[in-house]
Design an enzyme around this catalytic site. Structure first.
Site, PDB file in Angstrom:
ATOM      1  N   ASP A 151      40.771  46.811  35.674  1.00  0.00           N
ATOM      2  CA  ASP A 151      41.256  45.936  34.605  1.00  0.00           C
ATOM      3  C   ASP A 151      42.519  46.453  33.932  1.00  0.00           C
ATOM      4  O   ASP A 151      43.422  45.685  33.622  1.00  0.00           O
ATOM      5  CB  ASP A 151      40.175  45.755  33.533  1.00  0.00           C
ATOM      6  CG  ASP A 151      39.093  44.784  33.960  1.00  0.00           C
ATOM      7  OD1 ASP A 151      39.365  43.941  34.821  1.00  0.00           O
ATOM      8  OD2 ASP A 151      37.977  44.879  33.425  1.00  0.00           O
ATOM      9  N   TYR A 402      36.655  33.384  34.735  1.00  0.00           N
ATOM     10  CA  TYR A 402      36.963  33.080  33.346  1.00  0.00           C
ATOM     11  C   TYR A 402      37.344  31.605  33.212  1.00  0.00           C
ATOM     12  O   TYR A 402      37.775  30.958  34.164  1.00  0.00           O
ATOM     13  CB  TYR A 402      38.137  33.925  32.860  1.00  0.00           C
ATOM     14  CG  TYR A 402      37.792  35.338  32.448  1.00  0.00           C
ATOM     15  CD1 TYR A 402      36.602  35.942  32.832  1.00  0.00           C
ATOM     16  CD2 TYR A 402      38.672  36.091  31.677  1.00  0.00           C
ATOM     17  CE1 TYR A 402      36.297  37.236  32.451  1.00  0.00           C
ATOM     18  CE2 TYR A 402      38.387  37.384  31.289  1.00  0.00           C
ATOM     19  CZ  TYR A 402      37.200  37.957  31.677  1.00  0.00           C
ATOM     20  OH  TYR A 402      36.902  39.235  31.304  1.00  0.00           O
TER      21      TYR A 402
END
Length: 470
Positions: A151, A402
């Site tokens: 990430d 997402y």
């Protein structure tokens, strides 16, 4: 004929030829002048239509062959006058969701220069909508795509490109160095927020129209992070939410009011039993509504609503149609956190309409697969699991990820209301698809309409593995 006569005859012929040539040249000049006058008149007429010519030129290598592509488009000019986006309209009444964009970036990236990305989102000015995304400083099907499941790295950057286009080095604009980000337009300029740095000391860099205007240092030294979707601008002020602290317990949450890139006010939420991460926010009648991710203990989504003075209210969506992932089967809801399968989560969104709510969620209860929109006419305040409408947009067998909200202001659409829209990230690669060395995604988006819509699946559709994976 004596010699003098020959000379006179030859001279006369040469003079005649010269005169004829001169007449032809004069005629040619007159012809060119007339043609130029006609073209000039035509161009002036085009100018009246307020058009401009834009030439895109793209140079690349294909199978070791240099290819130069030039594409000239004539497009109608837009009024680029700056204006303050009021943000005081109510949400448009809608019956469903119409497909708005699909970039197919993974499919295109198998053979073209496409960025490895995650966390895409969309934001619109009064002139255009753009896709923002966090790159990994690498291209698909390239050795630097290895390990991009991570990430946070110094190679990540917030960039943007025109909506619906695959993000590539040829059409993308650098915005900020960032592994967490947000962006929005106030009608006069783009505000971007990019967070980068070490987990225990990250800094958010605010830019307005590309110029650094402010920084925010991590105040808890526990991974400062922000929305991964658009911030909200109302009457020249823009608003965003940041989180600092544990992802599995109580953390610190702050709302920031920003004008032309400068922070004018901030508050910390008093929410000891709530958890707010990756909030999806939108304006509604001059206030800001945010629906967020509870990564600590809620399988329903928390919300916070606030006005321009940052007076706020907090709560959880009460519906028994749960919006997070993982989550239990639909059943009895709660206006407090629903603890069953409440740990972990995924970024998501909802739109409130009075006591009703449009809930966006994965179709799977346990993995990031599929996507659907559900209309629960009493779900904002009631705890039952009854709903009236379900619209499928990604099948259960296809990967999603997402999702988040964005709006189109009346200044863009010409409507007298705020059009609600949403985007869905379609994640491919690791950690789920272990035949690849990379993680990336494409995206789709939809906007609310008060007319007919359709149930279907718009998946990523790329065939894996790629050449680099073999």
């Amino acid at each position: 004929m004596n010699p003098n006569q020959k000379i006179i005859t030859i001279g006369s012929i040469c003079m005649a030829i010269g005169i004829i040539s001169l007449i032809l040249q004069i005629g040619n000049i007159i012809s060119i002048w007339v043609s130029h006058s006609i073209q000039t008149g035509s161009q002036n007429h085009t100018g009246i239509c307020n058009q401009r010519i834009i030439t895109y030129e793209n140079s690349t290598w294909v199978n070791q062959t240099y290819v130069n592509i030039s594409n000239t488009n004539v497009v109608a000019g837009k009024d680029t006058t700056s204006m303050t986006l009021a943000g005081n309209s109510s949400l448009c009444p809608i019956r469903g969701w119409a497909i708005y964009s699909k970039d197919n970036s993974i499919r295109i990236g198998s053979k073209g220069d496409v960025f490895v990305i995650r966390e895409p989102f969309i934001s619109c000015s009064h002139l255009e909508c753009r896709t923002f995304f966090l790159t990994q400083g690498a291209l698909l099907n390239d050795k630097h795509s290895n390990g991009t499941v991570k990430d946070r790295s110094p190679y990540r950057a917030l960039m943007s490109c025109p909506i619906g286009e695959a993000p590539s080095p040829y059409n993308s604009r650098f915005e900020s160095v960032a592994w967490s980000a947000s962006a929005c337009h106030d009608g006069m300029g783009w505000l971007t927020i990019g967070i980068s740095g070490p987990d225990d000391g990250a800094v958010a860099v605010l830019k307005y129209n590309g110029i650094i205007t402010e920084t925010i240092k991590s105040w808890r030294k526990q991974i400062l992070r922000t929305q991964e979707s658009e911030c909200v601008c109302v009457n020249g002020s823009c608003f965003t939410i940041m989180t600092d602290g544990p992802s599995d317990g109580p953390a610190s949450y702050r709302i920031f009011k920003i004008e032309k890139g400068k922070i004018t006010k901030s508050i910390e939420l008093d929410a000891p039993n709530s958890h707010y991460e990756e909030c999806s926010c939108y304006p509604d009648t001059g206030t800001v509504m945010c629906v967020c991710r509870d990564n600590w203990h809620g399988s329903n989504r928390p919300w916070v609503s606030f006005n321009q003075n940052l007076d706020y209210q907090i709560g959880y969506i009460c519906s028994g149609v749960f919006g997070d992932n993982p989550r239990p089967k639909d059943g009895k809801g709660s206006c407090d956190p629903v603890n069953v399968d409440g740990a972990d989560g995924v970024k998501g969104f909802s739109y409130r309409y009075g006591n009703g709510v449009w809930i966006g969620r994965t179709k799977s209860n346990s993995s990031r697969k599929g996507f659907e929109m559900i209309w629960d006419p009493n779900g904002w305040t009631d705890t039952d699991s009854n709903f009236l409408v379900k619209q499928d947009v990604v099948a259960m067998t296809d990967w999603s990820g997402y999702s988040g909200s964005f709006v189109q202001h009346p200044e863009l659409t010409g409507l007298d209301c705020m059009r609600p829209c949403f985007w869905v990230e379609l994640i491919r690669g690791r950690p789920r698809e272990k035949t690849t060395i990379w993680t990336s995604g494409s995206s789709i988006s939809f906007c609310g309409v008060n007319s007919d819509t359709v149930n279907w699946s718009w998946p990523d559709g790329a065939e894996l593995p790629f050449t680099i994976d073999k």
